[in-house]
Design a protein around this motif. Sequence first.
Motif, PDB file in Angstrom:
ATOM      1  N   VAL A  77      49.950 -54.437 -43.652  1.00  0.00           N
ATOM      2  CA  VAL A  77      50.144 -53.401 -42.576  1.00  0.00           C
ATOM      3  C   VAL A  77      49.619 -52.068 -43.115  1.00  0.00           C
ATOM      4  N   LEU A  78      48.688 -51.681 -42.215  1.00  0.00           N
ATOM      5  CA  LEU A  78      47.912 -50.422 -42.565  1.00  0.00           C
ATOM      6  C   LEU A  78      48.134 -49.122 -41.890  1.00  0.00           C
ATOM      7  N   ALA A  79      48.746 -48.077 -42.595  1.00  0.00           N
ATOM      8  CA  ALA A  79      49.084 -46.884 -41.853  1.00  0.00           C
ATOM      9  C   ALA A  79      48.236 -45.684 -42.183  1.00  0.00           C
ATOM     10  N   THR A  80      47.819 -45.055 -41.563  1.00  0.00           N
ATOM     11  CA  THR A  80      46.872 -43.846 -42.128  1.00  0.00           C
ATOM     12  C   THR A  80      47.211 -42.816 -41.064  1.00  0.00           C
ATOM     13  N   LYS A  81      46.851 -41.478 -41.228  1.00  0.00           N
ATOM     14  CA  LYS A  81      47.270 -40.444 -40.674  1.00  0.00           C
ATOM     15  C   LYS A  81      45.844 -39.513 -40.443  1.00  0.00           C
ATOM     16  N   PHE A  82      45.873 -38.520 -39.342  1.00  0.00           N
ATOM     17  CA  PHE A  82      45.016 -37.654 -39.246  1.00  0.00           C
ATOM     18  C   PHE A  82      45.624 -36.265 -39.023  1.00  0.00           C
ATOM     19  N   GLY A  83      44.725 -35.212 -38.798  1.00  0.00           N
ATOM     20  CA  GLY A  83      45.269 -34.060 -38.398  1.00  0.00           C
ATOM     21  C   GLY A  83      45.136 -33.078 -39.310  1.00  0.00           C
ATOM     22  N   MET A  84      45.048 -33.365 -40.664  1.00  0.00           N
ATOM     23  CA  MET A  84      44.833 -31.845 -41.687  1.00  0.00           C
ATOM     24  C   MET A  84      43.361 -32.045 -42.348  1.00  0.00           C
ATOM     25  N   ILE A 118      43.860 -49.987 -36.655  1.00  0.00           N
ATOM     26  CA  ILE A 118      45.011 -49.390 -37.523  1.00  0.00           C
ATOM     27  C   ILE A 118      46.306 -49.846 -36.875  1.00  0.00           C
ATOM     28  N   ASP A 119      47.101 -50.339 -37.988  1.00  0.00           N
ATOM     29  CA  ASP A 119      48.358 -50.942 -37.460  1.00  0.00           C
ATOM     30  C   ASP A 119      49.393 -49.575 -37.211  1.00  0.00           C
ATOM     31  N   LEU A 120      49.422 -48.466 -37.827  1.00  0.00           N
ATOM     32  CA  LEU A 120      50.314 -47.516 -37.644  1.00  0.00           C
ATOM     33  C   LEU A 120      49.483 -46.237 -37.857  1.00  0.00           C
ATOM     34  N   TYR A 121      49.312 -45.338 -36.823  1.00  0.00           N
ATOM     35  CA  TYR A 121      48.493 -44.422 -36.882  1.00  0.00           C
ATOM     36  C   TYR A 121      49.522 -42.949 -36.532  1.00  0.00           C
ATOM     37  N   TYR A 122      49.492 -42.290 -37.791  1.00  0.00           N
ATOM     38  CA  TYR A 122      50.300 -40.920 -37.836  1.00  0.00           C
ATOM     39  C   TYR A 122      49.533 -39.694 -37.300  1.00  0.00           C
ATOM     40  N   MET A 123      50.068 -38.698 -36.784  1.00  0.00           N
ATOM     41  CA  MET A 123      49.937 -37.409 -36.674  1.00  0.00           C
ATOM     42  C   MET A 123      50.507 -36.679 -37.869  1.00  0.00           C
ATOM     43  N   HIS A 124      49.567 -36.392 -38.861  1.00  0.00           N
ATOM     44  CA  HIS A 124      49.789 -35.912 -40.097  1.00  0.00           C
ATOM     45  C   HIS A 124      50.703 -34.571 -40.158  1.00  0.00           C
ATOM     46  N   ARG A 125      50.470 -33.678 -39.182  1.00  0.00           N
ATOM     47  CA  ARG A 125      51.027 -32.541 -39.143  1.00  0.00           C
ATOM     48  C   ARG A 125      50.609 -32.043 -37.676  1.00  0.00           C
TER      49      ARG A 125
END
Length: 332
Positions: A77-84, A118-125
């Motif tokens: 399960v792949l989690a990544t983030k964007f926003g920074m 992408i399994d779980l996509y986060y807003m990093h900040r």
Amino acid sequence: MRTTVLGDPGPTVPVQGLGCMGMSEFYGTRDDEASVRTLHHALDTGVTFLDTADMYGRGANEELLGRALKGRRDEYVLATKFGMQRTDDPAERLVRGDAAYVRQAAEASLRRLDTDVIDLYYMHRVDVRVPIEETVGAMADLVAEGKVRYLGLSEVTAEELRRAHDVHPVSAVQSEWSLWSRDVEEAVVPECVRLGVGFVPYSPLGRGFLTGKVAVDDLPEDDFRRHQPRFTGERGAANARLLAPVTAAAEAHGATPGQIALAWVQQRADVWGLPVVPIPGTTKVHRLDENAAAVDVRLTDAELDALEGIAAAVEGDRYADMTLTSAGPRAR
């Protein structure tokens, strides 16, 4: 490795994941070969929830995962983030949450990770210049297009979580949570419980401090912990003295202090009644095994009572600049 469902709705993940940030930056010299061995071992032993971000190594961490795990995409399960965003200044962070950037960042991450989804996509900040509804709306569009399965937020306040969840269900919140960082328990964790959102604690080992093995003077010159308030000078020495009950519990269980710190985080799931999935990071196979074994450590009520006061006694902020965290200025 036991599993849990991270949020409602959310992915099924092991109760402990692997934070991959340190494989590419921040904790001294990179060793891609060692990191690849650790990633393969993680999948082979059931630690199949992998966490990265587009800023780690300026994209190098996502590329490492895409390259190292090619042909095994259905195993994790792949989690990544964007926003920074990064600049030429290694310490500078720019935050972007406008809709156009959300799509741009996602497409770039998909390429680097060599995957279609992408399994779980986060807003990093949180980008305080952009309504969170706009950011999450753009993330929701990615779900509708099949490029992302579930949405997450990192270092948000309870109010921001509510507003985001009104736009699209949020599966997980990722923020720092450990024996020495418990501010999220004031409002964010209760809101996660109310909304059915899972929680992913990062730095559950206090960036290694809670293992009792980190000496600032021994760290590489480019290790960012050399500049973190809780590690340095008199504050570092004072905080080290707080580890006595951690060491005592470790001796009682035939465990390491790090395993006690991880077991404490795991047992917060029982206290709050929500899925809690810590993501300790490592580049070493033997440390991965050590961390994973912590899921079988069960602390007694007396031990939990002895550990209870650590966070309140810690000296120094968790970052030199708390502006971008959920405990920063916008939360007050």
